[in-house]
Enzyme design. Structure first.
Site, PDB file in Angstrom:
ATOM      1  N   CYS A 243      13.848  10.782   6.395  1.00 24.25           N
ATOM      2  CA  CYS A 243      13.749  10.946   7.845  1.00 24.25           C
ATOM      3  C   CYS A 243      15.245  10.308   8.789  1.00 24.25           C
ATOM      4  O   CYS A 243      15.650  11.239   9.833  1.00 24.25           O
ATOM      5  CB  CYS A 243      13.500   9.304   8.535  1.00 24.25           C
ATOM      6  SG  CYS A 243      14.225   7.704   7.145  1.00 24.25           S
TER       7      CYS A 243
ATOM      8  N   GLU B   7       8.990   1.799  10.902  1.00 24.39           N
ATOM      9  CA  GLU B   7       9.925   2.822  10.530  1.00 24.39           C
ATOM     10  C   GLU B   7       9.649   3.844  10.798  1.00 24.39           C
ATOM     11  O   GLU B   7       9.646   4.450   9.559  1.00 24.39           O
ATOM     12  CB  GLU B   7      10.881   2.301   8.698  1.00 24.39           C
ATOM     13  CG  GLU B   7      12.080   0.849   9.660  1.00 24.39           C
ATOM     14  CD  GLU B   7      13.190   0.912  10.261  1.00 24.39           C
ATOM     15  OE1 GLU B   7      13.116   1.888  10.759  1.00 24.39           O
ATOM     16  OE2 GLU B   7      13.511  -0.285  10.354  1.00 24.39           O
TER      17      GLU B   7
ATOM     18  N   GLU C 225      10.316  17.274  14.217  1.00 27.89           N
ATOM     19  CA  GLU C 225      10.790  16.465  13.140  1.00 27.89           C
ATOM     20  C   GLU C 225      10.271  17.989  11.491  1.00 27.89           C
ATOM     21  O   GLU C 225       9.246  18.214  11.776  1.00 27.89           O
ATOM     22  CB  GLU C 225      10.486  15.633  12.651  1.00 27.89           C
ATOM     23  CG  GLU C 225      10.760  14.861  11.382  1.00 27.89           C
ATOM     24  CD  GLU C 225      10.419  13.408  10.724  1.00 27.89           C
ATOM     25  OE1 GLU C 225       8.694  13.222  11.456  1.00 27.89           O
ATOM     26  OE2 GLU C 225      11.334  12.468  10.472  1.00 27.89           O
TER      27      GLU C 225
ATOM     28  N   LYS D 224       0.835  -1.436  -0.156  1.00 20.97           N
ATOM     29  CA  LYS D 224      -0.203  -0.523   0.337  1.00 20.97           C
ATOM     30  C   LYS D 224       0.950   1.057   0.073  1.00 20.97           C
ATOM     31  O   LYS D 224       1.356   1.637   1.077  1.00 20.97           O
ATOM     32  CB  LYS D 224      -0.609   0.101   1.561  1.00 20.97           C
ATOM     33  CG  LYS D 224      -2.252   0.548   1.118  1.00 20.97           C
ATOM     34  CD  LYS D 224      -2.098   1.870   0.714  1.00 20.97           C
ATOM     35  CE  LYS D 224      -1.870   3.042   1.959  1.00 20.97           C
ATOM     36  NZ  LYS D 224      -1.695   4.260   2.119  1.00 20.97           N
TER      37      LYS D 224
HETATM   38  P1  NDP Z   1       2.071   8.685   7.407  1.00 20.06           P
HETATM   39  O1  NDP Z   1       2.285   8.151   8.351  1.00 20.06           O
HETATM   40  O2  NDP Z   1       1.261  10.365   7.099  1.00 20.06           O
HETATM   41  O3  NDP Z   1       1.584   7.538   6.358  1.00 20.06           O
HETATM   42  C1  NDP Z   1       2.876   6.829   5.630  1.00 20.06           C
HETATM   43  C2  NDP Z   1       1.791   5.550   5.101  1.00 20.06           C
HETATM   44  O4  NDP Z   1       0.658   5.397   5.833  1.00 20.06           O
HETATM   45  C3  NDP Z   1       1.260   5.892   3.907  1.00 20.06           C
HETATM   46  O5  NDP Z   1       1.321   4.952   3.091  1.00 20.06           O
HETATM   47  C4  NDP Z   1       0.046   6.062   4.872  1.00 20.06           C
HETATM   48  O6  NDP Z   1      -1.649   6.512   3.646  1.00 20.06           O
HETATM   49  C5  NDP Z   1      -0.536   5.339   5.700  1.00 20.06           C
HETATM   50  N1  NDP Z   1      -1.924   5.457   6.728  1.00 20.06           N
HETATM   51  C6  NDP Z   1      -1.973   6.354   6.195  1.00 20.06           C
HETATM   52  N2  NDP Z   1      -3.071   6.490   7.953  1.00 20.06           N
HETATM   53  C7  NDP Z   1      -3.171   4.742   7.880  1.00 20.06           C
HETATM   54  C8  NDP Z   1      -3.802   3.586   8.920  1.00 20.06           C
HETATM   55  N3  NDP Z   1      -4.466   4.916   9.828  1.00 20.06           N
HETATM   56  N4  NDP Z   1      -3.844   3.041   9.169  1.00 20.06           N
HETATM   57  C9  NDP Z   1      -2.566   1.873   7.461  1.00 20.06           C
HETATM   58  N5  NDP Z   1      -2.166   3.596   7.079  1.00 20.06           N
HETATM   59  C10 NDP Z   1      -2.146   4.427   7.286  1.00 20.06           C
HETATM   60  O7  NDP Z   1       3.815   9.283   7.254  1.00 20.06           O
HETATM   61  P2  NDP Z   1       4.617   9.969   5.688  1.00 20.06           P
HETATM   62  O8  NDP Z   1       3.791   9.747   4.329  1.00 20.06           O
HETATM   63  O9  NDP Z   1       3.682  10.974   5.886  1.00 20.06           O
HETATM   64  O10 NDP Z   1       5.809  10.119   5.690  1.00 20.06           O
HETATM   65  C11 NDP Z   1       7.007  10.670   6.613  1.00 20.06           C
HETATM   66  C12 NDP Z   1       7.179  10.108   7.821  1.00 20.06           C
HETATM   67  O11 NDP Z   1       7.996   8.680   7.279  1.00 20.06           O
HETATM   68  C13 NDP Z   1       8.477  11.169   7.953  1.00 20.06           C
HETATM   69  O12 NDP Z   1       7.699  11.165  10.015  1.00 20.06           O
HETATM   70  C14 NDP Z   1       9.784   9.821   8.290  1.00 20.06           C
HETATM   71  O13 NDP Z   1      10.196  10.016   9.233  1.00 20.06           O
HETATM   72  C15 NDP Z   1       9.148   8.798   8.296  1.00 20.06           C
HETATM   73  N6  NDP Z   1      10.296   8.203   7.978  1.00 20.06           N
HETATM   74  C16 NDP Z   1      10.546   7.268   8.174  1.00 20.06           C
HETATM   75  C17 NDP Z   1      11.907   6.385   7.808  1.00 20.06           C
HETATM   76  C18 NDP Z   1      12.186   5.350   8.431  1.00 20.06           C
HETATM   77  O14 NDP Z   1      13.479   4.406   7.498  1.00 20.06           O
HETATM   78  N7  NDP Z   1      12.559   5.745   9.742  1.00 20.06           N
HETATM   79  C19 NDP Z   1      12.248   6.236   5.693  1.00 20.06           C
HETATM   80  C20 NDP Z   1      10.969   7.154   5.427  1.00 20.06           C
HETATM   81  C21 NDP Z   1      10.111   7.890   6.331  1.00 20.06           C
HETATM   82  P3  NDP Z   1      -1.740   8.028   2.976  1.00 20.06           P
HETATM   83  O15 NDP Z   1      -0.101   8.830   2.577  1.00 20.06           O
HETATM   84  O16 NDP Z   1      -2.057   7.508   2.002  1.00 20.06           O
HETATM   85  O17 NDP Z   1      -2.222   8.413   3.543  1.00 20.06           O
END
Ligand code: NDP
Length: 505
Positions: free
Chosen positions: A276, A242, A373, A169
């Protein structure tokens, strides 16, 4: 299921835009709960035949996939750049190249890494134990928008090599790249149903967790990560999270300032700071503070920001509108409390979403920008009295994904690194270890639970199952079986005492 509906509505369709131009570049369907269930069922069916293949056959398939990726690199980079806003070089260096390298690394080693592992028993020498690795089944991946190719495809490739099916997803912000990855996958002749992409929003992610998958890899924000972990916990689905980062960079007085300045601007501004692992706070002792700051400001001002799909651009666009407001809000708060914008500091005028590479002076540890962040191209400088103060500040965070130390003294560098509460600490470098598949990518504190990559990471794609047997003829009865008696108790006690005598210091 077709990805584009005939009569789309806002709820059932996601429109994707080029963040650098605002241009509409495509649209995808929102998968309903039923659609997701069907995708998972199809993946599960395909997994049976896939897991029955030998490692050599699976490797052959995946190496064909690698070939397609390599052959279509230019197009992949362009598409990543167009939907995500990163520069072509970043798309190559941080997305395509690490994916191809990871595939090669694990394709070479999967058979050996997943062969049964003997456990040598310290007491029961006539017995034998070993672990064998059985694919988990269907692995679910929920991925963010900042690395829309490398993050999900790295995890998917490892899962597939280990004999699993994958249902991905992708973020609603970058769904087209995931679908393009599926196109490349199909072109390589991989089993069609084995890798599914279910596009949608949070609800589609939720449906994936509810669909009976066998493992979840979630990458995203702390807030969603906690929710996903809870949902997985309620179903006892193993879940790797992550999550966010707030990487500190600690600069020692003996650091090579030229290398440090170059590393800081790349670590802070690559992918427009939407990593991140981006450098999000710089701790510098007073004696070198001004010299380093001037260098960083000057180098920042020489960066070329603009069209991401040009080879002459250093800093691309912001992928997600929300990140512009987050950066503005945190910079505004810092300035209100006494920080100074040395360069940048605002959105770029004109089409598309761009935020100027920004350097802030005079940030203090009590400001929000030192804790929250940013996920944008902003380097806050914090002056410290000494390195111990820097370590205290670095550890003063609810996050612990990655941290950086700059010094020319390698021994000191490692000593300081070990004092930082962080999943990874790099000395004299930034960001790069995500691209090294043999090293763990992991957070401590609220940066997540579990890890990806590494040889153990591949094993973690499997259930590790234990088999134990007697190498000699089994006795009719073991001495600790029924019936119990006082004499048996005393005998066992003597045995225990003897055992511990042998291990006396
Ligand atoms: P989000 O948490 O907003 O979204 C991550 C994923 O989760 C998206 O595909 C999102 O879908 C999905 N999602 C949202 N709500 C739900 C739910 N209730 N149940 C299941 N899935 C859900 O993060 P971002 O996409 O904004 O990414 C940025 C964040 O990711 C930053 O905090 C960054 O630090 C972190 N990150 C961490 C990394 C690591 O390796 N530690 C690497 C890269 C990023 P949708 O987008 O469709 O809402």
């Amino acid at each position: 299921m077709a990805h584009v509906r005939e009569a789309p509505t806002e709820d059932t369709v996601i429109v994707s835009h080029n963040p650098a131009t605002g241009e509409r570049i495509g649209e995808v369907n929102v998968f309903s709960g039923d659609d997701v269930e069907r995708a998972v069922a199809d993946a599960r069916n395909a997994q049976k035949a896939w897991s029955a293949l030998s490692f050599k056959e699976r490797r052959r398939h995946l190496l064909r996939f690698r070939q397609v990726i390599v052959d279509r690199t230019d197009e992949i980079c362009l598409r990543i750049s167009q939907e995500n806003g990163k520069t072509l070089q970043e798309a190559l260096m941080c997305e395509v190249l690490p994916t191809v390298d990871l595939l090669t690394y694990f394709a070479k080693r999967a058979e050996k890494l997943l062969s049964p592992k003997k456990i040598s028993l310290h007491l029961f020498k006539q017995r034998a134990s070993y672990i064998h690795y059985a694919p988990r089944g269907v692995v679910g991946i929920i991925s963010p928008w900042n690395f829309p190719f490398a993050i999900p495809m790295g995890e998917a490739i490892m899962a597939l090599l280990a004999g699993n099916a994958v249902v991905l997803k992708p973020s609603e912000v970058t769904p087209l790249i995931a679908l393009f990855a599926k196109e490349l996958y199909l072109e390589s002749g991989m089993p069609p149903d084995l890798f599914q992409v279910v596009t949608g929003r949070g609800q589609t992610g939720q449906a994936l967790i509810e669909s009976g998958i066998d493992m979840m890899f979630f990458t995203g924000s702390v807030r969603t990560g906690k929710r996903v972990a809870q949902e997985c916990g309620a179903r006892l689905i193993p879940c790797v999270t992550e999550l966010g980062g707030k990487a500190p960079a600690i600069v020692c007085k003996d650091a090579d300032l030229e290398r440090t300045a170059n590393a800081l601007i790349w670590g802070g501004f690559a992918n427009s700071g939407q990593v991140c692992a981006s450098v999000e706070r710089v701790y510098v002792p007073e004696s070198i503070h001004d010299r380093l700051l001037e260098k960083v400001v000057q180098k920042t001002q020489s960066l070329r920001q603009g069209k991401p799909d040009s080879h002459n651009t250093d800093v691309g666009a912001i992928c997600f509108e929300r990140q512009l407001s987050v950066a503005e809000d945190l910079i505004g708060d810092a300035v209100e409390h006494g920080a100074l914008i040395r360069t940048g500091g605002r959105r770029k005028e004109g089409d598309g979403m761009f935020f100027q590479p920004t350097v802030l002076e005079g940030v203090t540890q009590d400001m929000r920008i030192a804790h929250e962040e940013i996920f944008g191209p902003v380097l806050p400088f914090v002056k410290v009295k000494n390195i111990q103060e820097a370590i205290r500040h670095a550890n003063d965070s609810h996050l612990g994904l990655i941290a950086y130390v700059f010094t020319q003294d390698r021994v000191k560098g490692r000593g300081l690194a070990e004092q930082i509460e962080s999943g990874t600490v790099m000395v004299n470098d930034v960001l790069a270890t995500y691209g090294m598949p043999e090293t763990p990518w992991q957070g401590v504190k609220e940066s997540g639970v579990g890890f990806v990559h590494t040889d153990d990471g591949l094993r973690n794609m499997c259930q590790s199952r234990h088999v134990h047997y007697d190498r000699l003829m089994s006795l009719k009865k073991e001495p600790w079986w029924y019936p119990y008696s006082e004499s048996r108790f005393n005998l066992l006690k003597k045995f225990m005492n003897l055992l511990f005598l042998l291990y006396e210091d």
